[in-house]
Scaffold this active site. Sequence first.
Site, short mmCIF file in Angstrom:
data_model
loop_
_atom_site.label_atom_id
_atom_site.label_comp_id
_atom_site.label_asym_id
_atom_site.label_seq_id
_atom_site.Cartn_x
_atom_site.Cartn_y
_atom_site.Cartn_z
N GLU A 1 -17.47 -5.76 4.15
CA GLU A 1 -16.72 -6.50 3.12
C GLU A 1 -16.69 -8.00 3.45
O GLU A 1 -16.85 -8.84 2.56
CB GLU A 1 -15.31 -5.93 3.05
CG GLU A 1 -14.37 -6.60 2.10
CD GLU A 1 -12.96 -6.04 2.25
OE1 GLU A 1 -12.08 -6.79 2.71
OE2 GLU A 1 -12.77 -4.85 1.93
N ASN B 1 -4.21 0.14 9.74
CA ASN B 1 -5.50 -0.40 10.18
C ASN B 1 -5.56 -0.49 11.70
O ASN B 1 -5.97 -1.51 12.26
CB ASN B 1 -5.75 -1.77 9.56
CG ASN B 1 -6.18 -1.66 8.10
OD1 ASN B 1 -6.81 -0.69 7.71
ND2 ASN B 1 -5.82 -2.64 7.30
N LYS C 1 -13.53 2.76 8.75
CA LYS C 1 -12.86 1.74 7.93
C LYS C 1 -13.10 0.34 8.49
O LYS C 1 -13.24 -0.64 7.75
CB LYS C 1 -11.37 2.04 7.86
CG LYS C 1 -10.53 1.01 7.10
CD LYS C 1 -11.00 0.82 5.65
CE LYS C 1 -9.97 0.15 4.78
NZ LYS C 1 -9.36 -1.06 5.31
N MET D 1 0.83 -1.20 0.00
CA MET D 1 0.00 0.00 0.00
C MET D 1 0.86 1.25 0.00
O MET D 1 0.70 2.14 -0.84
CB MET D 1 -0.92 0.00 1.22
CG MET D 1 -2.06 -0.98 1.15
SD MET D 1 -3.47 -0.40 0.18
CE MET D 1 -4.25 0.68 1.38
N GLY D 2 1.79 1.33 0.95
CA GLY D 2 2.58 2.55 1.11
C GLY D 2 3.40 2.91 -0.11
O GLY D 2 3.51 4.08 -0.48
N HIS E 1 -16.48 -0.67 7.39
CA HIS E 1 -16.35 -0.97 5.96
C HIS E 1 -15.83 -2.39 5.77
O HIS E 1 -16.36 -3.16 4.96
CB HIS E 1 -15.40 0.05 5.34
CG HIS E 1 -14.85 -0.32 3.99
ND1 HIS E 1 -13.82 -1.22 3.82
CD2 HIS E 1 -15.18 0.10 2.74
CE1 HIS E 1 -13.54 -1.36 2.54
NE2 HIS E 1 -14.36 -0.56 1.86
N ARG F 1 11.97 -0.12 6.61
CA ARG F 1 13.07 -0.92 7.16
C ARG F 1 13.85 -1.62 6.07
O ARG F 1 15.02 -1.97 6.26
CB ARG F 1 12.51 -1.94 8.16
CG ARG F 1 12.02 -1.34 9.46
CD ARG F 1 11.57 -2.41 10.44
NE ARG F 1 10.48 -3.21 9.90
CZ ARG F 1 9.97 -4.27 10.53
NH1 ARG F 1 10.45 -4.65 11.70
NH2 ARG F 1 8.98 -4.95 9.98
#
Length: 291
Positions: free
Chosen positions: A171, A86, A164, A11-12, A167, A31
């Site tokens: 899901e 998260n 989230k 993601m990042g 959400h 890291r």
Amino acid sequence: MELGLVGLGKMGGNMRERIRRAGHTVVGYDRNPDLADVHSLEELVGKLSGPRVVWVMVPAGAATQSTIDELAELLEPGDVVVDGGNSRWTDDEKHAEELAAKSIGFVDCGVSGGVWGLANGYALMYGGAAENIAKVQPVFDALKPEGEFGAVHAGKVGAGHFSKMVHNGIEYAMMQAYAEGWELLEKVDSVTDVREVFRSWQEGTVIRSWLLDLAVNALSEDEHLDKLKGYAQDSGEGRWTVEAAIDHAVPLPAITASLFARFSSRQEDSPQMKMISALRNQFGGHAVETK
């Protein structure tokens, strides 16, 4: 705008690229030195001009806590930390209080979009004080999908991750419904092309969705999912959703059942079904299968 980004995984890393494409400067730390722009959080903070914004994208729990603890010693009053992982919403409240003691702002942001976010944008749900949100707003605008919707200031600290979490609970239930329907279709002899049945639902039906599109993608790659093992992990947010429902006396039968279904996937031989089998044999003389 300048942004420090901590955590450059699936993601990042894509988020860094999308923000840069919008014309902003991103200094990334991970890291893994092969991914990083700098070699320490101290170096990252040193490359940013004040007021600084540092966005944290590391696993929830101990990794997030240690990162925020270190940033608290490096940042200055007026800077802002964003937790885009998260994390549990109760942790957000703790982190905001710890940083506020040093006059450092805190924003929690739930991020949805997965590996598709680089191209399509990320749905964002963020919580925090308006003055801290304003310092991050150019990054939110860069990450969100095109158009009017896709990002929301959900409320005070914790609201972003709580939103989230819900959400993700929804899901869970949606995925479980597709999975159950797929298994039933596969089971009957009369349906000879389950993949194309799923594909036919993509247009004009009330159950069409992005998850359905992804199911069709998966079936196109492996028509009967023969390559996969029937095991599904859970990220923790499904559990938190159910716990929050209990705390607030809100009935969530579908989401709760979908979470428990994942637990059952981890049992090669269900202990519960052993008892069911034994009871059916005891009261009705029904046959049992033995090892």
